[in-house]
Design a protein around this motif. Structure first.
Motif, PDB file in Angstrom:
ATOM      1  N   THR A   4       0.913  -0.910   0.140  1.00  0.00           N
ATOM      2  CA  THR A   4       0.224  -0.016   0.091  1.00  0.00           C
ATOM      3  C   THR A   4       0.743   1.251   0.258  1.00  0.00           C
ATOM      4  OG1 THR A   4      -0.077  -0.391   2.399  1.00  0.00           O
ATOM      5  CG2 THR A   4      -1.898  -0.714   0.976  1.00  0.00           C
ATOM      6  N   SER A   5       2.275   0.860   0.000  1.00  0.00           N
ATOM      7  CA  SER A   5       2.985   2.796  -0.077  1.00  0.00           C
ATOM      8  C   SER A   5       3.542   2.634  -0.894  1.00  0.00           C
ATOM      9  CB  SER A   5       4.429   1.572   0.261  1.00  0.00           C
ATOM     10  OG  SER A   5       5.430   1.356  -0.780  1.00  0.00           O
ATOM     11  N   SER A   6       3.807   3.941  -1.227  1.00  0.00           N
ATOM     12  CA  SER A   6       2.851   4.771  -2.618  1.00  0.00           C
ATOM     13  C   SER A   6       4.058   4.554  -3.245  1.00  0.00           C
ATOM     14  CB  SER A   6       3.206   6.389  -2.485  1.00  0.00           C
ATOM     15  OG  SER A   6       4.631   6.611  -1.524  1.00  0.00           O
ATOM     16  N   SER A   7       4.828   3.693  -3.142  1.00  0.00           N
ATOM     17  CA  SER A   7       6.203   3.713  -4.229  1.00  0.00           C
ATOM     18  C   SER A   7       5.643   2.038  -5.033  1.00  0.00           C
ATOM     19  CB  SER A   7       8.000   2.944  -3.453  1.00  0.00           C
ATOM     20  OG  SER A   7       7.272   2.271  -2.306  1.00  0.00           O
ATOM     21  N   SER A   8       4.401   2.193  -4.936  1.00  0.00           N
ATOM     22  CA  SER A   8       4.671   0.351  -5.429  1.00  0.00           C
ATOM     23  C   SER A   8       3.147   0.172  -6.662  1.00  0.00           C
ATOM     24  CB  SER A   8       3.716  -0.542  -4.062  1.00  0.00           C
ATOM     25  OG  SER A   8       5.450  -0.805  -3.907  1.00  0.00           O
ATOM     26  N   ASN A   9       3.659   1.655  -7.474  1.00  0.00           N
ATOM     27  CA  ASN A   9       2.476   1.696  -8.314  1.00  0.00           C
ATOM     28  C   ASN A   9       2.290  -0.227  -9.168  1.00  0.00           C
ATOM     29  OD1 ASN A   9       2.665   5.101  -7.378  1.00  0.00           O
ATOM     30  ND2 ASN A   9       4.071   4.822  -9.016  1.00  0.00           N
ATOM     31  N   ILE A  10       3.811  -0.361  -9.403  1.00  0.00           N
ATOM     32  CA  ILE A  10       2.791  -1.487 -10.247  1.00  0.00           C
ATOM     33  C   ILE A  10       2.110  -2.305  -9.962  1.00  0.00           C
ATOM     34  CG2 ILE A  10       4.309  -4.057 -10.794  1.00  0.00           C
ATOM     35  CD1 ILE A  10       6.641  -1.696 -11.230  1.00  0.00           C
ATOM     36  N   ILE A  11       2.206  -2.488  -8.318  1.00  0.00           N
ATOM     37  CA  ILE A  11       1.302  -3.574  -7.598  1.00  0.00           C
ATOM     38  C   ILE A  11       0.194  -3.032  -7.510  1.00  0.00           C
ATOM     39  CG2 ILE A  11       1.062  -4.458  -5.317  1.00  0.00           C
ATOM     40  CD1 ILE A  11       4.234  -3.986  -5.206  1.00  0.00           C
ATOM     41  N   LYS A  12       0.090  -1.837  -7.450  1.00  0.00           N
ATOM     42  CA  LYS A  12      -1.265  -1.470  -6.939  1.00  0.00           C
ATOM     43  C   LYS A  12      -2.266  -0.903  -8.920  1.00  0.00           C
ATOM     44  CE  LYS A  12      -0.810   2.709  -3.542  1.00  0.00           C
ATOM     45  NZ  LYS A  12      -0.590   3.868  -4.121  1.00  0.00           N
ATOM     46  N   ARG A  13      -1.513  -0.454  -9.660  1.00  0.00           N
ATOM     47  CA  ARG A  13      -1.507  -0.912 -10.965  1.00  0.00           C
ATOM     48  C   ARG A  13      -2.184  -1.934 -11.367  1.00  0.00           C
ATOM     49  NH1 ARG A  13       1.845   1.500 -14.343  1.00  0.00           N
ATOM     50  NH2 ARG A  13       2.709  -0.696 -14.888  1.00  0.00           N
ATOM     51  N   ALA A  42       1.955 -13.457 -17.264  1.00  0.00           N
ATOM     52  CA  ALA A  42       3.446 -13.401 -16.618  1.00  0.00           C
ATOM     53  C   ALA A  42       4.213 -12.372 -17.341  1.00  0.00           C
ATOM     54  CB  ALA A  42       4.028 -14.882 -18.335  1.00  0.00           C
ATOM     55  N   GLU A  43       3.686 -11.279 -17.769  1.00  0.00           N
ATOM     56  CA  GLU A  43       3.954 -10.264 -18.490  1.00  0.00           C
ATOM     57  C   GLU A  43       4.152  -9.436 -16.714  1.00  0.00           C
ATOM     58  OE1 GLU A  43       1.764 -11.300 -19.045  1.00  0.00           O
ATOM     59  OE2 GLU A  43       0.179 -10.109 -19.038  1.00  0.00           O
ATOM     60  N   ASN A  44       3.657  -9.438 -16.287  1.00  0.00           N
ATOM     61  CA  ASN A  44       3.371  -8.549 -14.766  1.00  0.00           C
ATOM     62  C   ASN A  44       4.744  -9.476 -13.269  1.00  0.00           C
ATOM     63  OD1 ASN A  44       1.736  -6.616 -15.556  1.00  0.00           O
ATOM     64  ND2 ASN A  44       0.420  -8.394 -15.598  1.00  0.00           N
ATOM     65  N   ILE A  45       5.289 -10.626 -13.391  1.00  0.00           N
ATOM     66  CA  ILE A  45       5.016 -11.040 -12.670  1.00  0.00           C
ATOM     67  C   ILE A  45       6.996 -10.243 -12.206  1.00  0.00           C
ATOM     68  CG2 ILE A  45       6.430 -13.185 -12.087  1.00  0.00           C
ATOM     69  CD1 ILE A  45       4.083 -13.457 -11.863  1.00  0.00           C
ATOM     70  N   LEU A  46       7.906 -10.291 -13.026  1.00  0.00           N
ATOM     71  CA  LEU A  46       9.225 -10.239 -12.955  1.00  0.00           C
ATOM     72  C   LEU A  46       9.219  -8.260 -12.854  1.00  0.00           C
ATOM     73  CD1 LEU A  46      11.971 -10.077 -12.801  1.00  0.00           C
ATOM     74  CD2 LEU A  46      12.466  -9.214 -15.404  1.00  0.00           C
ATOM     75  N   PRO A  47       8.399  -7.601 -13.264  1.00  0.00           N
ATOM     76  CA  PRO A  47       7.646  -6.296 -12.624  1.00  0.00           C
ATOM     77  C   PRO A  47       7.307  -6.419 -11.155  1.00  0.00           C
ATOM     78  CG  PRO A  47       7.040  -6.336 -14.965  1.00  0.00           C
ATOM     79  CD  PRO A  47       7.425  -7.395 -14.702  1.00  0.00           C
ATOM     80  N   THR A  48       6.260  -7.109 -10.763  1.00  0.00           N
ATOM     81  CA  THR A  48       5.969  -7.497  -9.776  1.00  0.00           C
ATOM     82  C   THR A  48       6.908  -7.529  -8.200  1.00  0.00           C
ATOM     83  OG1 THR A  48       3.724  -7.087 -10.379  1.00  0.00           O
ATOM     84  CG2 THR A  48       3.960  -8.330  -8.399  1.00  0.00           C
ATOM     85  N   VAL A  49       7.806  -8.587  -8.570  1.00  0.00           N
ATOM     86  CA  VAL A  49       8.834  -9.349  -7.136  1.00  0.00           C
ATOM     87  C   VAL A  49       9.535  -8.139  -7.148  1.00  0.00           C
ATOM     88  CG1 VAL A  49       9.679 -10.731  -6.923  1.00  0.00           C
ATOM     89  CG2 VAL A  49       8.471 -11.661  -8.349  1.00  0.00           C
ATOM     90  N   SER A  50      10.251  -7.640  -8.259  1.00  0.00           N
ATOM     91  CA  SER A  50      11.218  -7.065  -8.296  1.00  0.00           C
ATOM     92  C   SER A  50      10.839  -5.399  -7.674  1.00  0.00           C
ATOM     93  CB  SER A  50      11.841  -6.623  -9.566  1.00  0.00           C
ATOM     94  OG  SER A  50      11.764  -7.699 -10.779  1.00  0.00           O
ATOM     95  N   SER A  51       9.677  -4.852  -7.760  1.00  0.00           N
ATOM     96  CA  SER A  51       9.421  -3.770  -7.080  1.00  0.00           C
ATOM     97  C   SER A  51       9.243  -4.389  -6.119  1.00  0.00           C
ATOM     98  CB  SER A  51       8.479  -3.011  -8.012  1.00  0.00           C
ATOM     99  OG  SER A  51       6.713  -3.459  -7.824  1.00  0.00           O
ATOM    100  N   TYR A  52       8.130  -5.041  -5.383  1.00  0.00           N
ATOM    101  CA  TYR A  52       8.227  -5.237  -3.799  1.00  0.00           C
ATOM    102  C   TYR A  52       9.442  -5.549  -3.148  1.00  0.00           C
ATOM    103  CZ  TYR A  52       7.207  -7.902   0.173  1.00  0.00           C
ATOM    104  OH  TYR A  52       7.285  -8.389   1.434  1.00  0.00           O
ATOM    105  N   VAL A  53      10.602  -6.840  -4.000  1.00  0.00           N
ATOM    106  CA  VAL A  53      12.027  -5.792  -3.208  1.00  0.00           C
ATOM    107  C   VAL A  53      12.520  -4.709  -2.955  1.00  0.00           C
ATOM    108  CG1 VAL A  53      14.134  -7.203  -3.768  1.00  0.00           C
ATOM    109  CG2 VAL A  53      12.051  -8.577  -3.940  1.00  0.00           C
ATOM    110  N   PHE A  54      12.908  -4.403  -4.090  1.00  0.00           N
ATOM    111  CA  PHE A  54      13.242  -2.794  -4.154  1.00  0.00           C
ATOM    112  C   PHE A  54      12.464  -2.144  -2.721  1.00  0.00           C
ATOM    113  CE2 PHE A  54      16.273  -1.861  -7.650  1.00  0.00           C
ATOM    114  CZ  PHE A  54      16.549  -3.127  -7.389  1.00  0.00           C
ATOM    115  N   ALA A  55      10.974  -2.443  -2.962  1.00  0.00           N
ATOM    116  CA  ALA A  55      10.250  -1.280  -1.954  1.00  0.00           C
ATOM    117  C   ALA A  55      10.312  -2.017  -0.902  1.00  0.00           C
ATOM    118  CB  ALA A  55       9.122  -1.055  -2.144  1.00  0.00           C
TER     119      ALA A  55
END
Ligand code: AMP
Ligand code: ZN
Length: 354
Positions: A4-13, A42-55
Motif C-alpha cells: 500500500t506504500s506510494s512506491s508500489s505503483n506496479i502492484i497497485k496498477r 506472466a508479463e507482470n511477474i518480474l516487475p511485481t516481484v522486483s518492485s516488491y523487493v526494491f520497495a
C-alpha cells in the motif's frame, strides 16, 4: 505494508490487492510463482516481484522509481517468452530466491553489504538471462553464432545478458535507472552487476563452490559461527573482493535453486528445463551435430537428469552454503525430500522399461 506504500505503483496498477494474499508471500519459502502467474499474467511477474523487493528493502533510495518501472517492464519483454525455461519468470524466481537469501541468510549483516551491493545483487538477478535464446553457450560456439564471435567464445551468453542490459539503460533517459547515482557509485554498481552476472556461467561452478568449501576448515566455520573472522583485519579492497566471491556463489546458487523448492514447484521447473534442452537436441539432430549432454529426448531419463544435477551440483553447493548461513537450511531439507521423489520416479521408470 509495501503493497500500500506510494512506491508500489506496479502492484497497485495490477490490482494486486484483489489477489489472494497468500499468492503474494514473496518472503516465504513456499512462494509459488506459477500460481501468481495464473492470477496476474506472466508479463507482470518480474516487475511485481522486483518492485516488491526494491520497495521492501528500501532500494528506491538509490534508484528512481519511475525509471525502474519502465526499465523492468522493458527487460521483462526482452526475455524470450517462447523459451520453455529461460524466460522472465526464471529471472523473477531468481530475484525471489535471492530475497530469501538476503532475509534468511541476513546477508547485509553477515557480509557487511551496503545498499549499493544489495541493489546490485537484485539488478543482476533481473537481467541475468536477458534475451537468452534458449540455447547453450556451447551450441552458440559450435555454430559460430555472431554472439559467440563477439565475445570470443568466453562466457558468451553471460556477457551478452549484461551488455544488452546496459545498452538498454543507455538507449533512453526513460530507462536510466542510475540517474540518481554519483559517478563513483555508478562505477561500483556497474562493476558489481557485471561480476555477478558473469558468475552465473555454469563453468565457474567448481571455482565458486571451492571458494566457500576451502574456507570452512581455515576459519573453523560451522552453523554460521566464525564467518566474521573472514573479514577480520582485511583492507577495503580485499573486503570488496571477498564480498564479491560471496555474491557470486549466492547468485549462482539462486540460479540453480530449482531443487531447493517445494516439490510441486520444482517439478514444473524441471520439466521446463529439460523441454528446453530437448529443443536444442532436436536442432542438433536436424543439423547433424553431436547431441549435447541431457539434450537427447530419445535417450535422456528425466529423473536421472535431476538426480545427477542435484547430487553433482546443487546438494554439495547448498551443503556448504548452510554452514555459513544456517537459516537457509530449508533448502537442504527440500532437496533431500525431492531426491526421494526422483529416486522413486527413476525406479518406476526402470520397472516400466522391463
Ligand atoms: P542459467 O542458464 O543462467 O539459468 O544457468 C543455470 C544452468 O543450470 C542452466 O542453464 C542449466 O544448465 C542448469 N540447470 C538449472 N536448473 C536445472 C535443472 N532443474 N536440471 C538440470 N539443469 C539445470
Ligand atoms: Zn538463469
Amino acid at each position: 505494508n509495501v503493497f500500500t506504500s506510494s512506491s508500489s505503483n506496479i502492484i497497485k496498477r495490477n490490482n494486486i490487492n484483489t489477489v489472494n494474499e497468500e499468492l503474494l508471500n514473496f518472503e516465504s519459502t513456499e512462494f509459488n510463482i506459477f500460481k501468481l502467474e495464473d492470477k496476474i499474467g506472466a508479463e507482470n511477474i518480474l516487475p511485481t516481484v522486483s518492485s516488491y523487493v526494491f520497495a521492501s528493502l528500501g532500494l528506491f533510495s538509490l534508484i528512481n522509481y519511475t525509471k525502474f518501472e519502465n526499465f523492468v517492464y522493458k527487460i521483462a519483454k526482452g526475455y524470450i517468452r517462447s523459451n520453455p525455461y529461460h524466460t522472465d519468470l526464471h529471472a523473477a524466481d531468481m530475484v525471489q530466491t535471492s530475497l530469501l537469501f538476503v532475509l534468511y541468510g541476513e546477508l547485509k549483516k553477515v557480509l557487511g553489504l551496503s545498499t549499493i551491493d544489495i541493489t546490485s545483487l537484485f539488478l543482476s538477478g533481473i537481467i541475468h538471462d536477458y534475451k537468452h535464446p534458449g540455447l547453450t553457450n556451447n551450441y552458440l560456439i559450435l555454430t559460430k553464432n555472431e554472439i559467440a564471435i563477439r565475445y570470443n567464445d568466453q562466457s558468451v551468453l553471460e556477457n551478452y545478458h549484461v551488455a544488452e542490459s546496459f545498452k538498454l539503460i543507455n538507449s533512453s533517459k526513460d530507462y536510466d535507472i542510475f540517474e540518481l547515482l554519483s559517478a563513483d557509485d555508478f562505477k561500483l554498481m556497474r562493476k558489481r552487476v557485471i561480476e555477478c552476472v558473469l558468475a552465473t556461467d555454469m563453468t565457474l561452478h567448481n571455482k565458486e563452490y571451492h571458494f566457500l568449501k576451502m574456507r570452512i576448515p581455515t576459519f573453523n566455520i560451522s552453523k554460521g559461527e566464525n564467518v566474521d573472522k573472514i573479514f577480520e583485519n582485511v583492507d577495503n579492497v580485499t573486503k570488496y573482493n571477498i564480498q564479491q566471491e560471496f555474491l557470486n556463489v549466492l547468485i549462482h546458487a539462486a540460479d540453480v535453486s530449482n531443487p531447493t523448492k517445494p516439490l510441486e514447484i520444482y517439478k514444473i521447473w524441471a520439466k521446463k528445463v529439460v523441454d528446453e534442452f530437448f529443443l536444442q537436441g532436436d536442432k542438433e539432430r536436424s543439423q547433424g551435430m553431436k547431441i549435447s549432454f541431457l539434450c537427447d529426448r530419445n535417450t535422456v531419463s528425466f529423473p536421472q537428469s535431476q538426480l545427477g544435477f542435484i547430487e553433482g551440483i546443487v546438494l554439495p553447493l547448498y551443503n556448504v552454503i548452510v554452514e555459513y548461513f544456517p537459516n537457509i537450511g530449508y533448502s537442504v531439507s527440500n532437496i533431500n525430500g525431492n531426491i526421494e521423489y526422483f529416486k522413486k520416479l527413476k525406479e518406476e521408470e526402470e520397472k516400466n522399461k522391463k
